[in-house]
Write an enzyme that holds these catalytic residues in place. Structure first.
Site, short mmCIF file in Angstrom:
data_model
loop_
_atom_site.label_atom_id
_atom_site.label_comp_id
_atom_site.label_asym_id
_atom_site.label_seq_id
_atom_site.Cartn_x
_atom_site.Cartn_y
_atom_site.Cartn_z
N HIS A 58 17.88 40.35 70.40
CA HIS A 58 18.39 41.63 69.87
C HIS A 58 19.85 41.83 70.29
O HIS A 58 20.70 42.16 69.47
CB HIS A 58 17.54 42.80 70.37
CG HIS A 58 18.17 44.13 70.13
ND1 HIS A 58 18.17 44.74 68.89
CD2 HIS A 58 18.88 44.94 70.95
CE1 HIS A 58 18.83 45.88 68.97
NE2 HIS A 58 19.28 46.03 70.20
N GLU A 80 22.68 51.21 66.31
CA GLU A 80 21.37 50.57 66.18
C GLU A 80 20.84 50.53 64.75
O GLU A 80 20.25 49.52 64.33
CB GLU A 80 20.33 51.25 67.08
CG GLU A 80 20.62 51.14 68.58
CD GLU A 80 20.43 49.72 69.15
OE1 GLU A 80 20.01 48.81 68.43
OE2 GLU A 80 20.76 49.57 70.35
N SER A 106 18.41 42.59 63.67
CA SER A 106 17.61 41.71 64.53
C SER A 106 16.11 41.82 64.23
O SER A 106 15.30 41.22 64.93
CB SER A 106 17.89 42.00 66.01
OG SER A 106 17.57 43.33 66.35
N HIS A 111 23.94 42.79 68.36
CA HIS A 111 25.08 43.63 68.75
C HIS A 111 26.40 42.89 68.82
O HIS A 111 27.45 43.48 68.55
CB HIS A 111 24.83 44.22 70.14
CG HIS A 111 23.87 45.37 70.16
ND1 HIS A 111 24.21 46.62 69.70
CD2 HIS A 111 22.59 45.47 70.58
CE1 HIS A 111 23.18 47.45 69.85
NE2 HIS A 111 22.17 46.77 70.37
FE FE Z 1 20.36 47.67 70.99
#
Ligand code: FE
Ligand code: PHE
Length: 297
Positions: A135, A184, A203, A140
């Site tokens: 993730h 997010e 993700s 990110h």
């Molecule tokens: Fe995150």
């Protein structure tokens, strides 16, 4: 994976040395990753890269390529750091998991992005409750290559520190919602249609499809105060996605002084995760099909 990573004694920053116990920074134990760990990375990487063209925003796809991320092996943080340093000055640091809020803000404010060093097991490909290396790295890190998004992330850290000093818990909740619905779970409008930029979506196999294709969720134009008022789901796909036009728009909206905004937002009622308000710029009004009952976070 059973080796324990080596703790980094302390890290030097512009504001002096931060002791390790306050940061939880660990060295990435790269040689200790097992063949199974690398295989999990490869499987997830290939699965998402096959899904994301035409779904993820172009800045994300280009940056991931420029970083040299491949399915061959779990990337080494220090290799990614060379690209990041050159592009935007961001640096990855290894951590065990979620950090205390102040420490997290402090890292972002100094352009350090904490990345969980361990990766999920092969039986957790579709869902894992806490952030893991896949993730954090896959989701990110690519956008930290984008100059505008990179500035936004640093400003968020600085804004978080300021909110803690000056505005208290309610302001922090508003900032958490902003992070949730942008970093997010954000969507972006591109010439050919809506695209994903949020790390929690890119993700996730299920949500990369759902967020764009499902008729169930709302898709609403980004509005800072609207987002700061909106509750969210932590146990299911989102009921609402907020759509930005560009990272420039997002950055500009958050560059204003939040001092008069926090009390205004605190004075307004919070909005349920699936709510639609009269002033909303609605791209798509959700059918609410399959929405869980239960309370929002
Ligand atoms: Fe995150
Ligand atoms: N502009 C905000 C303030 O005045 C800081 C901030 C920037 C918050 C970016 C979130 C994101 O406090």
């Amino acid at each position: 994976m059973n080796a324990q990573p080596r703790r980094v004694e302390n890290i030097a920053t512009d504001r002096g040395v931060i002791p390790q116990y306050a940061t939880g920074v660990v060295e990435q134990p790269w040689s200790a990753y097992s063949a199974a760990d690398h295989q999990v990375w490869a499987t997830l990487f290939q699965r998402q890269r096959a899904l994301l063209p035409g779904r993820a925003c172009s800045a994300f796809l280009d940056a991931q390529h420029a970083l040299g991320m491949t399915p061959d092996a779990i990337p080494r943080f220090d290799q990614l750091n060379r690209h990041l340093r050159a592009a935007t000055g961001w640096q990855l640091i290894g951590v065990e998991g979620l950090l205390p809020e102040t420490v997290f803000f402090e890292h972002l404010a100094q352009r350090r992005f904490p990345v969980t060093w361990w990766i999920r097991r092969a039986d957790q490909l579709d869902y894992i409750a806490e952030p893991d290396l896949f993730h954090d790295l896959f989701g990110h890190v690519p956008l930290l290559m984008n100059p505008v998004f990179a500035d936004y992330m640093q400003a968020y850290g600085q804004g978080g520190l300021r909110a803690q000093r000056e505005f208290g818990a309610e302001a922090l909740l508003n900032l958490t919602r902003l992070y949730w619905y942008t970093v997010e779970f954000g969507l972006m409008r591109e010439p050919d249609g809506l695209r994903i930029y949020g790390a929690g979506i890119v993700s996730s196999k299920g949500e990369s499809i759902y967020s764009l294709a499902s008729p169930a969720p709302n898709r609403i134009g980004f509005d800072l105060e609207r987002v700061m008022r909106t509750r969210y789901r932590i146990d299911s796909y989102q009921k609402t996605y907020f759509v930005i036009d560009s990272f420039e728009q997002l950055f500009a909206a958050t560059q204003q002084d939040f001092a008069p905004i926090y009390p205004r937002v605190a004075g307004a009622e919070s909005v349920p995760a699936g709510g639609v308000l009269p002033g909303d710029r609605v791209h798509h009004r959700g059918t609410r099909e399959g929405w869980p009952e239960g309370a929002d976070a």
